[in-house]
Design an enzyme around this catalytic site. Structure first.
Site, PDB file in Angstrom:
ATOM      1  N   ARG A 127      57.999  48.210  39.270  1.00 58.36           N
ATOM      2  CA  ARG A 127      57.939  47.050  38.382  1.00 58.36           C
ATOM      3  C   ARG A 127      59.345  46.597  38.001  1.00 58.36           C
ATOM      4  O   ARG A 127      60.259  47.422  37.863  1.00 58.36           O
ATOM      5  CB  ARG A 127      57.177  47.460  37.115  1.00 58.36           C
ATOM      6  CG  ARG A 127      56.891  46.360  36.110  1.00 58.36           C
ATOM      7  CD  ARG A 127      55.865  45.409  36.600  1.00 58.36           C
ATOM      8  NE  ARG A 127      55.290  44.590  35.535  1.00 58.36           N
ATOM      9  CZ  ARG A 127      54.568  43.495  35.782  1.00 58.36           C
ATOM     10  NH1 ARG A 127      54.342  43.087  37.022  1.00 58.36           N
ATOM     11  NH2 ARG A 127      54.043  42.805  34.796  1.00 58.36           N
ATOM     12  N   THR A 416      50.825  36.393  42.946  1.00 60.00           N
ATOM     13  CA  THR A 416      50.759  37.779  43.428  1.00 60.00           C
ATOM     14  C   THR A 416      50.032  37.923  44.774  1.00 60.00           C
ATOM     15  O   THR A 416      49.463  36.975  45.297  1.00 60.00           O
ATOM     16  CB  THR A 416      50.132  38.668  42.320  1.00 60.00           C
ATOM     17  OG1 THR A 416      50.753  38.379  41.069  1.00 60.00           O
ATOM     18  CG2 THR A 416      50.214  40.128  42.585  1.00 60.00           C
ATOM     19  N   THR A 434      54.312  41.245  43.609  1.00 56.73           N
ATOM     20  CA  THR A 434      54.351  39.961  42.896  1.00 56.73           C
ATOM     21  C   THR A 434      55.774  39.478  42.643  1.00 56.73           C
ATOM     22  O   THR A 434      56.707  40.285  42.589  1.00 56.73           O
ATOM     23  CB  THR A 434      53.635  40.130  41.532  1.00 56.73           C
ATOM     24  OG1 THR A 434      53.511  38.864  40.905  1.00 56.73           O
ATOM     25  CG2 THR A 434      54.363  41.084  40.614  1.00 56.73           C
ATOM     26  N   SER A 480      51.555  44.701  33.048  1.00 49.04           N
ATOM     27  CA  SER A 480      50.973  44.014  34.205  1.00 49.04           C
ATOM     28  C   SER A 480      49.457  44.096  34.146  1.00 49.04           C
ATOM     29  O   SER A 480      48.892  44.929  33.423  1.00 49.04           O
ATOM     30  CB  SER A 480      51.476  44.702  35.485  1.00 49.04           C
ATOM     31  OG  SER A 480      50.809  44.204  36.616  1.00 49.04           O
ATOM     32  N   SER A 481      48.817  43.237  34.932  1.00 52.07           N
ATOM     33  CA  SER A 481      47.370  43.341  35.151  1.00 52.07           C
ATOM     34  C   SER A 481      47.068  43.853  36.543  1.00 52.07           C
ATOM     35  O   SER A 481      45.901  43.944  36.927  1.00 52.07           O
ATOM     36  CB  SER A 481      46.720  41.963  35.019  1.00 52.07           C
ATOM     37  OG  SER A 481      46.952  41.447  33.761  1.00 52.07           O
ATOM     38  N   GLY A 501      45.960  37.400  40.971  1.00 54.50           N
ATOM     39  CA  GLY A 501      45.149  36.573  40.062  1.00 54.50           C
ATOM     40  C   GLY A 501      45.494  36.696  38.592  1.00 54.50           C
ATOM     41  O   GLY A 501      44.627  36.428  37.755  1.00 54.50           O
TER      42      GLY A 501
HETATM   43  N1  GLY Z   1      52.554  39.185  37.178  1.00 52.68           N
HETATM   44  C1  GLY Z   1      51.255  39.618  37.487  1.00 52.68           C
HETATM   45  C2  GLY Z   1      50.958  40.940  36.908  1.00 52.68           C
HETATM   46  O1  GLY Z   1      51.815  41.790  36.888  1.00 52.68           O
HETATM   47  O2  GLY Z   1      49.880  41.178  36.451  1.00 52.68           O
END
Ligand code: GLY
Length: 594
Positions: A127, A416, A434, A480-481, A501
């Protein structure tokens, strides 16, 4: 232990020297250049199967990702005896060229790895990090009010230290067999010879022309002569090819110190109107972090993925944990009751997500408490009614620290890319990657775009004097998701899945797992199944699909329903007696296998 490197083919860079004799036994490089080992007919067959809603079947290996060029690159590596980690490097480098809006060298990624030899699951966190000079007020104006989203995104302010290349190198060092430099061949060839701009890339360039046009390098590349790139244009990116050549020769280190790092910093700090605070030190100290996988039991399976700083595995796990006591299989995929349960389980999970989930290196995150069976059973009791929950609040998970956090308000828009791979050694890899918003910060350096990942932090740092867990802090990773997932049964992987998404990733992934495990759909059908996603506001139903038929009944249950495009990019591989691959019809990807 690594075996000596053998060179298979000197003719073309596309050849793949494999660093293991046993891998070499499986390699059948074409004398005229390994670049041809995946044919156009194979790609067309995969596209046709997807259009017909049929999964791809294979015996030995499978790769599914968002663009045929990238999947071809991965398939070549796998066909020549490379591992999933090798193939992932090739796939990512090509994605950074042909799908530049979604991921690339200027971004970050999370990887879940199942190692067939040890039977272990590992997750790697690549990340982006907040610069050391960043403060909680990074995205606030002089009055402490949050900036408008795109005022924050475009320019240098939103750029975090990229982690993708360091992650590729870390994964390759641990699990690769192919020679690093050979994995760059397809991306370099395509960048030099050119590739046809895809319909989706052309559509997104056109829609973003004004913002892309604000940054000189992005303007020159995406809007040559002031005109957005049209579908089918043969696009070359010599700057990207030159960058890749350096990395192929010198490794990931060349990105983090020296000229490339200096150029990234200059672009960020010099961004007109919206400079950022990234420095050479941030790049020099960047590290990939290995973290414990986060797993949740569901229907005799373990659903495993990426823990904090991602909220992916925790939120998917909470949703499934709450649903475990409900018989979704008996209800079926068309049942409004099933979608009420899924929708409200999701709302409850998102309430916890907004309160408790952030980078666990900076704020204590109650990972065990949030997935605790008793806690989730209590939360699931709230679902025992006929209508939508009138009120949704965060719960009180078991925890051994003070939990005085305010709810956050981060905005995540869809972007992403997701890569799923199983190799011929039995390893499985799930990686979501992403640059955040489509085209990231719109700053382009040496042929690649820089991320805007820092806007995944909450713009508000406090509410009523109470800090938000996911506020900006120096060196911290934004929540993040992304939910790269491997579903295990009896200690073996049975499903690899993930999606782009934004925060809807969580709903897309949970739906696909439910569709496969509860409703018995094959991976392609599970991916295809229309989306209904409820995060914390409207119940979003996928426009133009059967999901819209549920609008009336969901409205009568008390939901505000919103029909809209839900552009997931799911890529899934089911592992059973054979491999079955599914690619999302909502995007341009395919699955290929052998
Ligand atoms: N930027 C998308 C995520 O990390 O969820």
């Amino acid at each position: 232990m690594r075996k000596p490197i053998i060179t298979l083919c000197l003719l073309a860079l596309a050849a793949l020297p494999i660093a293991a004799q046993e891998a070499a036994d499986q390699v059948a490089p074409e004398a005229a250049g390994a670049g041809e080992v995946v044919g156009a007919a194979e790609v067309r067959a995969a596209q046709d199967a997807k259009a017909e809603g049929m999964p791809i079947s294979a015996q030995r290996w499978m790769v599914a990702a968002a663009n045929p060029h990238a999947v071809e690159a991965g398939a070549r590596v796998l066909r020549q005896g490379g591992t999933a980690a090798d193939a992932m490097v090739a796939v990512q480098l090509v994605l950074g060229l042909v799908e530049p809006q979604s991921s690339g060298l200027g971004g970050g990624a999370f990887l879940v790895w199942y190692d067939a030899a040890s039977g272990e699951l590992t997750t790697l966190d690549g990340r982006e990090t907040a610069p050391l000079e960043a403060t909680p007020r990074l995205f606030q104006d002089d009055n402490g009010d949050p900036l408008d989203f795109f005022d924050a995104v475009v320019g240098g302010r939103s750029v975090g230290t990229p982690g993708t290349l360091a992650l590729l190198q870390a994964a390759h060092d641990r699990w690769g067999r192919a020679e690093w430099s050979g994995l760059f061949a397809d991306a370099i060839r395509l960048a030099e010879d050119g590739f046809a701009v895809s319909p989706r890339m052309a559509m997104l360039v056109s829609g973003d022309a004004e913002r892309l046009g604000r940054q000189a390098a992005a303007r020159d590349y995406f809007l040559p002569g002031g005109v957005p790139l049209a579908e089918g244009t043969v696009l070359r990116n010599p700057a990207y090819a030159a960058t890749l050549r350096l990395m192929a020769e010198q490794g990931a280190g060349v990105f983090y110190t020296g000229e490339i790092a200096d150029e990234i910093v200059a672009a960020v700090r010099g961004a007109e109107g919206n400079p950022g605070v990234l420095s050479e030190v941030d790049l020099a100290i960047y590290t990939v972090k290995e973290r414990a996988p986060v797993c949740m039991s569901y229907r005799a399976h373990e659903v495993c993925g990426m823990g904090p700083p991602s909220s992916g595995a925790l939120t998917v796990g909470q949703i499934l944990g709450m649903l475990a006591s409900y018989d979704l299989a008996a209800l079926g995929a068309e049942s409004p009751e099933a979608w009420r349960l899924i929708g409200d389980a999701s709302r409850l999970a998102f309430a916890d997500r907004a309160r408790y989930m952030a980078d666990a290196d900076y704020v204590p995150v109650p990972v065990q408490g949030l997935l605790d069976e008793t806690y989730l059973a209590q939360r699931a009791e709230l679902l025992r009614q006929d209508s939508a929950l009138a009120e949704v609040r965060p719960g009180e998970p078991e925890f051994d620290h003070s939990l005085n956090w305010a709810d956050d308000g981060s905005i995540e828009l869809p972007s992403t890319s997701h890569i799923s791979i199983v190799d011929s050694f039995g390893n499985a890899l799930s990686m979501t990657t992403t640059i955040e918003n489509a085209f990231g910060s719109r700053l382009m350096v040496r042929g690649f775009l820089l991320n805007n990942e820092l806007t995944d932090f909450s713009f508000r740092s406090h509410r009523g004097g109470v800090p938000v867990a996911n506020r900006v802090e120096p060196g911290k990773r934004p929540r993040s998701s992304m939910a790269p997932t491997i579903v295990m049964k009896d200690g073996k992987p049975v499903l690899v899945v993930g999606s782009p998404g934004g925060s809807r990733i969580i709903g897309y992934v949970a739906k696909t797992i439910i569709a496969h495990l509860d409703w018995g759909l094959d991976v392609q059908a599970a991916v295809d199944l229309p989306h209904l996603v409820n995060r914390f506001g409207t119940y979003d139903v996928e426009a133009g699909t059967q999901a819209e038929a549920l609008t009336g009944v969901l409205t009568s249950m008390g939901y505000e329903v919103n029909a809209r495009a839900l552009t997931s990019g799911l890529h899934a591989i089911a592992i059973g007696e054979d491999l079955k691959g599914g690619a999302d019809p909502r995007r341009e990807g395919i699955a290929l296998g052998e």
